[in-house]
Design a protein around this motif. Sequence first.
Motif, PDB file in Angstrom:
ATOM      1  N   PRO A 148      51.149  59.378  35.066  1.00 54.61           N
ATOM      2  CA  PRO A 148      50.759  59.075  36.348  1.00 54.61           C
ATOM      3  C   PRO A 148      49.442  59.300  36.412  1.00 54.61           C
ATOM      4  O   PRO A 148      49.155  58.524  37.505  1.00 54.61           O
ATOM      5  CB  PRO A 148      51.132  60.610  36.447  1.00 54.61           C
ATOM      6  CG  PRO A 148      51.902  61.080  36.104  1.00 54.61           C
ATOM      7  CD  PRO A 148      51.628  60.519  34.823  1.00 54.61           C
ATOM      8  N   THR A 206      48.869  53.390  46.295  1.00 53.81           N
ATOM      9  CA  THR A 206      49.502  53.393  46.559  1.00 53.81           C
ATOM     10  C   THR A 206      50.111  52.347  47.845  1.00 53.81           C
ATOM     11  O   THR A 206      49.574  51.323  48.846  1.00 53.81           O
ATOM     12  CB  THR A 206      49.656  54.569  48.083  1.00 53.81           C
ATOM     13  OG1 THR A 206      48.937  55.349  47.190  1.00 53.81           O
ATOM     14  CG2 THR A 206      50.844  55.263  48.702  1.00 53.81           C
ATOM     15  N   ASP A 253      55.735  49.769  41.085  1.00 50.43           N
ATOM     16  CA  ASP A 253      55.525  50.371  39.570  1.00 50.43           C
ATOM     17  C   ASP A 253      56.485  50.967  38.923  1.00 50.43           C
ATOM     18  O   ASP A 253      57.655  50.434  39.861  1.00 50.43           O
ATOM     19  CB  ASP A 253      53.998  51.766  40.355  1.00 50.43           C
ATOM     20  CG  ASP A 253      55.471  52.831  41.205  1.00 50.43           C
ATOM     21  OD1 ASP A 253      56.037  52.748  41.502  1.00 50.43           O
ATOM     22  OD2 ASP A 253      54.534  53.599  40.818  1.00 50.43           O
ATOM     23  N   TYR A 291      57.314  53.879  38.600  1.00 51.46           N
ATOM     24  CA  TYR A 291      58.499  54.753  40.092  1.00 51.46           C
ATOM     25  C   TYR A 291      59.846  53.940  39.966  1.00 51.46           C
ATOM     26  O   TYR A 291      60.668  54.587  40.544  1.00 51.46           O
ATOM     27  CB  TYR A 291      57.612  55.254  40.392  1.00 51.46           C
ATOM     28  CG  TYR A 291      58.503  56.161  41.492  1.00 51.46           C
ATOM     29  CD1 TYR A 291      58.631  57.823  40.922  1.00 51.46           C
ATOM     30  CD2 TYR A 291      58.555  56.600  42.893  1.00 51.46           C
ATOM     31  CE1 TYR A 291      59.292  58.561  41.872  1.00 51.46           C
ATOM     32  CE2 TYR A 291      59.730  56.512  43.692  1.00 51.46           C
ATOM     33  CZ  TYR A 291      59.911  58.125  42.615  1.00 51.46           C
ATOM     34  OH  TYR A 291      60.333  58.853  44.159  1.00 51.46           O
ATOM     35  N   ASP A 292      59.085  52.832  40.513  1.00 45.19           N
ATOM     36  CA  ASP A 292      60.659  52.461  41.155  1.00 45.19           C
ATOM     37  C   ASP A 292      61.673  52.364  40.131  1.00 45.19           C
ATOM     38  O   ASP A 292      62.641  51.922  40.514  1.00 45.19           O
ATOM     39  CB  ASP A 292      60.170  51.189  42.718  1.00 45.19           C
ATOM     40  CG  ASP A 292      58.645  51.246  43.276  1.00 45.19           C
ATOM     41  OD1 ASP A 292      59.061  52.601  43.757  1.00 45.19           O
ATOM     42  OD2 ASP A 292      58.166  50.917  43.261  1.00 45.19           O
ATOM     43  N   ASN A 320      64.766  54.205  41.674  1.00 46.37           N
ATOM     44  CA  ASN A 320      65.237  53.538  42.516  1.00 46.37           C
ATOM     45  C   ASN A 320      66.077  52.053  41.547  1.00 46.37           C
ATOM     46  O   ASN A 320      66.645  50.984  42.490  1.00 46.37           O
ATOM     47  CB  ASN A 320      64.290  52.732  43.843  1.00 46.37           C
ATOM     48  CG  ASN A 320      63.593  53.673  44.376  1.00 46.37           C
ATOM     49  OD1 ASN A 320      63.867  54.524  44.486  1.00 46.37           O
ATOM     50  ND2 ASN A 320      62.740  53.315  44.465  1.00 46.37           N
ATOM     51  N   THR A 373      51.319  54.772  39.764  1.00 45.88           N
ATOM     52  CA  THR A 373      50.583  54.355  41.364  1.00 45.88           C
ATOM     53  C   THR A 373      50.371  56.369  40.542  1.00 45.88           C
ATOM     54  O   THR A 373      52.096  57.314  39.869  1.00 45.88           O
ATOM     55  CB  THR A 373      51.674  54.375  42.047  1.00 45.88           C
ATOM     56  OG1 THR A 373      52.949  54.412  41.782  1.00 45.88           O
ATOM     57  CG2 THR A 373      51.230  53.001  42.191  1.00 45.88           C
ATOM     58  N   ASP A 390      52.491  58.222  42.834  1.00 43.55           N
ATOM     59  CA  ASP A 390      54.419  58.880  42.667  1.00 43.55           C
ATOM     60  C   ASP A 390      54.713  59.234  41.604  1.00 43.55           C
ATOM     61  O   ASP A 390      55.955  59.708  41.956  1.00 43.55           O
ATOM     62  CB  ASP A 390      54.652  57.612  43.606  1.00 43.55           C
ATOM     63  CG  ASP A 390      54.017  56.923  44.942  1.00 43.55           C
ATOM     64  OD1 ASP A 390      53.581  57.745  45.761  1.00 43.55           O
ATOM     65  OD2 ASP A 390      54.596  55.269  45.299  1.00 43.55           O
ATOM     66  N   LEU A 391      54.326  58.845  40.588  1.00 46.18           N
ATOM     67  CA  LEU A 391      54.982  58.830  39.334  1.00 46.18           C
ATOM     68  C   LEU A 391      55.055  60.139  38.725  1.00 46.18           C
ATOM     69  O   LEU A 391      55.772  60.717  37.844  1.00 46.18           O
ATOM     70  CB  LEU A 391      54.098  57.838  38.067  1.00 46.18           C
ATOM     71  CG  LEU A 391      55.624  58.223  37.102  1.00 46.18           C
ATOM     72  CD1 LEU A 391      56.957  57.328  36.831  1.00 46.18           C
ATOM     73  CD2 LEU A 391      54.412  57.459  35.639  1.00 46.18           C
ATOM     74  N   GLY A 448      55.652  62.868  40.792  1.00 46.58           N
ATOM     75  CA  GLY A 448      56.632  63.902  40.733  1.00 46.58           C
ATOM     76  C   GLY A 448      58.001  63.206  40.702  1.00 46.58           C
ATOM     77  O   GLY A 448      59.651  63.130  40.827  1.00 46.58           O
ATOM     78  N   ALA A 449      58.030  61.885  39.647  1.00 51.40           N
ATOM     79  CA  ALA A 449      59.432  61.196  38.857  1.00 51.40           C
ATOM     80  C   ALA A 449      60.197  62.737  37.644  1.00 51.40           C
ATOM     81  O   ALA A 449      61.230  62.071  38.303  1.00 51.40           O
ATOM     82  CB  ALA A 449      59.046  60.465  37.903  1.00 51.40           C
ATOM     83  N   GLU A 470      62.505  64.461  39.566  1.00 48.09           N
ATOM     84  CA  GLU A 470      63.288  63.817  40.807  1.00 48.09           C
ATOM     85  C   GLU A 470      64.626  63.041  39.625  1.00 48.09           C
ATOM     86  O   GLU A 470      65.345  63.719  39.976  1.00 48.09           O
ATOM     87  CB  GLU A 470      62.869  62.835  41.213  1.00 48.09           C
ATOM     88  CG  GLU A 470      61.880  63.352  42.754  1.00 48.09           C
ATOM     89  CD  GLU A 470      61.348  61.774  43.407  1.00 48.09           C
ATOM     90  OE1 GLU A 470      61.821  60.307  42.787  1.00 48.09           O
ATOM     91  OE2 GLU A 470      60.102  61.361  44.007  1.00 48.09           O
TER      92      GLU A 470
END
Length: 434
Positions: free
Chosen positions: A212, A226, A230, A232-233, A237, A260, A262-263, A265-266, A269
């Motif tokens: 991250p 941001t 990346d 994370y998607d 997703n 990014t 965002d990773l 919180g991966a 999730e």
Amino acid sequence: MHDDERYDDPRVTGPAGDPVSRETDYPRRSPDGPSIRPPDRDAAVRPGGAEPVVPEPPAARATPDVPRAGNSAGGRVMSVRRNPSAAARFESAVPQQPTPDSVPDATPEPVPVTDPSAPPAGSPGAAAAEAAYVSRETPTREEDDPPLAMEAMRAVQILNPSGEVTMPRPERTRVMCVANQKGGVGKTTTTVNLAVALALHGNRVLVVDLDPQGNASTGLNVPHHTGVPDVYDCLINSVPLEEVAQGVEGIPNLWCVPATIDLAGAEIELVSVVARESRLVRAIAAYPGHFDYVFIDCPPSLGLLTVNALVAAQEVLIPIQCEYYALEGLNQLINNINLVRQHLNPKLDVSTILLTMYDRRTRLADAVEQDVRNHFGDKVLQAVIPRNVRVSEAPSYGQSVMTYDPGSRGATSYFEAAQEIAERGVKEPVGRNA
């Protein structure tokens, strides 16, 4: 011993048989005026009462020999006071003749000693021995070249401006996970520099930034702010990896999947996602292109992100800092790798150990190196990464040390490590990443 008031020095007396007596009158210098020569007792008078004829200088005319004291019976020792200044002036006027006694430092030339076992001069054996002989004083190529020239040669070798494939390419894709739960051991630096070194020498390389912090993206100068697609998607997703991968500027054979913030919180999730441990391996397998190497930069933890990397990889590359703390946490990492091998990825293997931040000035670095080599054996690379400030400076310019300062010790060490990894991949069979 009696002083016979004569010179025995051949430099003064001249040839043998023509001695010069100390009784010879010399010009005397008065203390208050010029030299005054007394009238010569042997001076001849010209006929008719003319002025007396001045005789030849004492050094030019022959002086009758004066008998030595005690040589004949009743001989009388004649004592004449010597004038030191006049004698010194006379001695300096006499040319100096080099004699063996007057040259004490003269040494005879050394006689050459020949080896009795050596072939005779002029023979074919002597010619071959002379051609094969190399003096110890002959400088080698490395010693003869100046440091700047050697650094330039290393830089050209590392950058490979011709673009030729100088490192062997594996038959199948090698997916390598760079992992160590200890932070600051050089995982990201090792991932970036090895990837750049292999890409510069003809290999197609993909770097997956799974940290991250996004340091690998920074080192390759790939945007990872941001909003940028990346990894994370891809994990959450199910976005195809080819839509996320970005080409690295200046290196045509290198691509990077950025990370990014965002990773971060991966991991939370992924807890509720089906087949959460195999999300990354499916994304890499679905990539349409072919890569020779896929490097996965793991975060400094043993969470779900690291487990995804271990499931997707076939080989594990462990950078070990040459300090005690890095060595202490190695057992826990090996235990987690064994658990993944037993339950999720039976092909996983610890194939490469790389020693980083080696400081040869300390005994601790030597002790750690010996312990690691004794435990892992041939899995430890011969190349060792030293402490080098160029390696730390390169990320601030958005580059790897291979392009920032290719002639530095850090770049040379990573180049040797990459070459060793490439050669090992050719010798050993590598499984496919499907």
